[in-house]
Write an enzyme that holds these catalytic residues in place. Structure first.
Site, PDB file in Angstrom:
ATOM      1  N   ASP A  10       5.808  -3.657  10.345  1.00  0.00           N
ATOM      2  CA  ASP A  10       4.399  -3.341  10.576  1.00  0.00           C
ATOM      3  C   ASP A  10       4.054  -3.247  12.057  1.00  0.00           C
ATOM      4  O   ASP A  10       3.214  -2.442  12.459  1.00  0.00           O
ATOM      5  CB  ASP A  10       3.476  -4.343   9.861  1.00  0.00           C
ATOM      6  CG  ASP A  10       3.852  -5.788  10.126  1.00  0.00           C
ATOM      7  OD1 ASP A  10       4.843  -6.031  10.856  1.00  0.00           O
ATOM      8  OD2 ASP A  10       3.173  -6.679   9.600  1.00  0.00           O
TER       9      ASP A  10
ATOM     10  N   ARG B 110       0.841  -1.195   0.000  1.00  0.00           N
ATOM     11  CA  ARG B 110       0.000   0.000   0.000  1.00  0.00           C
ATOM     12  C   ARG B 110       0.871   1.238   0.000  1.00  0.00           C
ATOM     13  O   ARG B 110       1.964   1.241   0.584  1.00  0.00           O
ATOM     14  CB  ARG B 110      -0.871   0.016   1.254  1.00  0.00           C
ATOM     15  CG  ARG B 110      -1.893  -1.095   1.272  1.00  0.00           C
ATOM     16  CD  ARG B 110      -2.747  -1.033   2.496  1.00  0.00           C
ATOM     17  NE  ARG B 110      -1.929  -0.997   3.698  1.00  0.00           N
ATOM     18  CZ  ARG B 110      -2.387  -0.640   4.878  1.00  0.00           C
ATOM     19  NH1 ARG B 110      -3.640  -0.283   5.016  1.00  0.00           N
ATOM     20  NH2 ARG B 110      -1.590  -0.640   5.925  1.00  0.00           N
TER      21      ARG B 110
ATOM     22  N   SER C 177       7.877  -5.531   6.365  1.00  0.00           N
ATOM     23  CA  SER C 177       7.596  -6.469   7.455  1.00  0.00           C
ATOM     24  C   SER C 177       8.238  -7.832   7.260  1.00  0.00           C
ATOM     25  O   SER C 177       7.557  -8.848   7.110  1.00  0.00           O
ATOM     26  CB  SER C 177       6.098  -6.585   7.637  1.00  0.00           C
ATOM     27  OG  SER C 177       5.585  -5.300   7.839  1.00  0.00           O
TER      28      SER C 177
HETATM   29 MG    MG Z   1      -0.053  -6.369   7.212  1.00  0.00          MG
END
Ligand code: MG
Ligand code: ADP
Length: 519
Positions: free
Chosen positions: A230, A108, A177
């Site tokens: 994250d 994102r 992450s």
């Molecule tokens: Mg995630």
């Protein structure tokens, strides 16, 4: 009766007996098969046992491993990675910041506008894209060029909007992450891939540099202000919204946790550490292991078939990437033990063919005929016409696998609380559970990840176990707060608190981890 009549009667009786014998035999065999299948379920239940006693052993093991991982490099399967994040956003941040969130099935890009007051995020624009499968195992250039060009398009669309035209260099929080050995708050080296990614040339490289180079190649003028994972982003957003937040846990495709640690407890880096008295530690708890974890033959097989055997053992029992596959393996074993599922479906032998969301849908099916279970067995696994009592068995398998996962995650969370003295151990009067005013302190854990936020039974089992382990008196002060989109928004907030433009990057105005609030 004549001889013929007598013969006929005897033949009829013999035939009736034979048919009866066949029917009885069939019923006995079918009962035996059923018993074998139920036996598979009973064995599973036994092997997945998570009594509160066992969970407390897991809690202790987690706390011990955390100590060991902080004491020396390689001292534990828990890496306990330094993040160099020693200030968390406190609400004073202003301006426009970007984030890029890469860590699972999607990535994102987002932009936030901050107003300078707690929780006043004036606007937030997000765009989400799936990572093309081939890029997950391609080269770092291919992956990062794709990401940088998406980011550039995102920024260009904004440039058409005059309100956002900016003269300053744009700043970005990069949420990545995967396990990274951080070298500063804005740089770090990839230790290994997880969650299905495997780009060999990136392991050992500086992740921010890869992105920074790709942005330059694509003509995008933007600085990576922070590199976080994250969990750290989630902790940042959680802390922005509620300053009692001391830890963050994510349970999605994978699972991980981070928390606020006192620097004097980070023994492996004494001297290096900072002014504020605290630092966020990224546990990489997916790799936690303890002999107290209830492991089944299905876990052993799943691990053996995985691209990373002996790695991420806790994650493989808990997270969304694996739960569906554990259930698939149990159903496969059941169908091999007996033909109650019909002939063994070849789909059932395909790894990951049963997704965790499908498993959750079966688990949540409350229709009397279990229509959803029937549909998923038919459509996902190509097993049609499964009798109702067998469908009930499948739901039970989902329940056992999810309950174990959720309860182990709860034990992990209490392990963190124990390490920072917030589990109330030693009774409700114990030292750090109380503030200086003698009152019990609220302890907030920011939670995210779709397995936790969208799988109701998982969440309920987790909360139930947390109460069981802590006891209700302590548990009422421990609050698990869903903190969605922290991995994106939190990274943008951290970019703001670590910005090279704003005065908030100086420790006076930014939220240096408040030593009053340190665990
Ligand atoms: Mg995630
Ligand atoms: P990621 O971990 O990839 O960043 P998420 O936190 O959204 O993203 O987690 C996605 C994972 O969560 C999926 O891979 C799936 O295993 C699991 N998941 C998503 N939706 C559900 C659901 N409704 N029920 C159970 N599990 C789900």
């Amino acid at each position: 009766m004549g001889k013929v009549g007598f013969g006929l009667a005897v033949s009829c009786a013999a035939a009736t007996c034979a048919i009866a014998a066949i029917l009885v035999g069939k019923r006995v065999r079918s009962r035996r098969k059923w018993r074998r299948v139920v036996g598979v379920l009973r064995d599973l239940e036994e092997a997945c046992e998570t009594s509160v006693g066992r969970l407390r052993q897991v809690v202790d093991a987690m706390a011990v491993e955390m100590h060991a991982g902080l004491a020396s490099e390689g001292g534990s399967k828990l890496k306990m990675l330094l993040t160099f994040v020693d200030k968390l956003p406190n609400g004073s941040e202003r301006g426009k910041y970007y984030a890029l969130d890469l860590g699972g099935t999607n990535f994102r890009v987002l932009r936030i506008q901050l107003g300078g007051k707690r929780s006043s995020i004036l606007s937030c624009d997000v765009e989400r894209q799936p990572i093309p499968q081939d890029l997950m195992t391609s080269t770092s250039e291919d992956l990062f060029d794709f990401i940088a060009s998406s980011l550039k398009q995102f920024v260009e669309r904004e440039a058409q909007n005059s309100e956002f035209s900016s003269v300053k260099r744009r700043e970005l929080g990069f949420t990545f992450s995967f396990p990274v050995k951080q070298t500063s708050v804005s740089s770090g080296i990839l230790i290994k891939w997880t969650k299905g990614f495997s780009i060999k040339d990136m392991v050992g490289k500086d992740v921010s540099e890869c992105l920074q180079h790709a942005m330059t190649r694509n003509g995008l003028d933007m600085r990576v202000a922070v590199l976080v994972n994250d969990t750290v982003g989630t902790l940042a957003l959680g802390h922005y919204n509620d300053p009692d937040t001391v830890a963050a846990v994510i349970i999605g495709t994978g699972t991980n946790a981070c928390y606020l640690e006192r620097t004097d407890a980070i023994i492996k880096c004494q001297g290096l550490l900072t002014t504020s008295g605290g630092m966020v530690v990224n546990m990489e708890w997916g790799n936690f292991w303890s002999s107290h974890l209830p492991r089944t033959s299905y876990d052993i097989d799943l691990d053996g078939d995985s691209p990373n055997p002996n790695d991420q053992g806790f994650e493989k029992m808990i997270s969304g990437m694996y739960l569906g596959d554990i259930v698939r393996r149990v159903i496969l074993r059941m169908s091999q033990e007996s033909d109650i599922f019909g002939p063994v479906s070849s789909r059932l032998s395909m790894p990951f063919i049963l997704s965790t969301p499908s498993m959750a849908d079966m688990h949540a099916d409350e229709s009397p005929e279990l229509i959803e279970v029937a549909r998923i067995l038919k459509e996902d696994l190509q097993i049609p016409d499964v009798p109702l009592k067998v469908r009930k068995l499948v739901v039970k398998v989902c329940d056992v696998v999810t309950r174990r996962a959720a309860r182990l995650a709860a034990a992990g969370i209490v392990g963190i609380l124990k390490k920072i003295g917030r589990d109330g151990s030693g009774g409700i009067a114990s030292g750090r559970s109380r503030g200086s005013d003698g009152k019990m302190r609220r302890t907030v854990v920011a939670m995210d990840g779709s397995l936790y936020t969208r799988y109701t039974m998982f969440k309920e089992y987790l909360h139930e176990a947390l109460c069981e382990i802590l006891g209700e008196e302590i548990a009422q002060y421990v609050i698990l707060k869903v903190t969605e989109d922290g991995s994106g928004i939190g990274a943008a907030l951290l970019a703001a608190s670590h910005s090279s433009h704003s005065s908030s990057s100086s420790s006076s105005s930014s939220s240096v981890v408040d030593s009053q609030r340190l665990p």
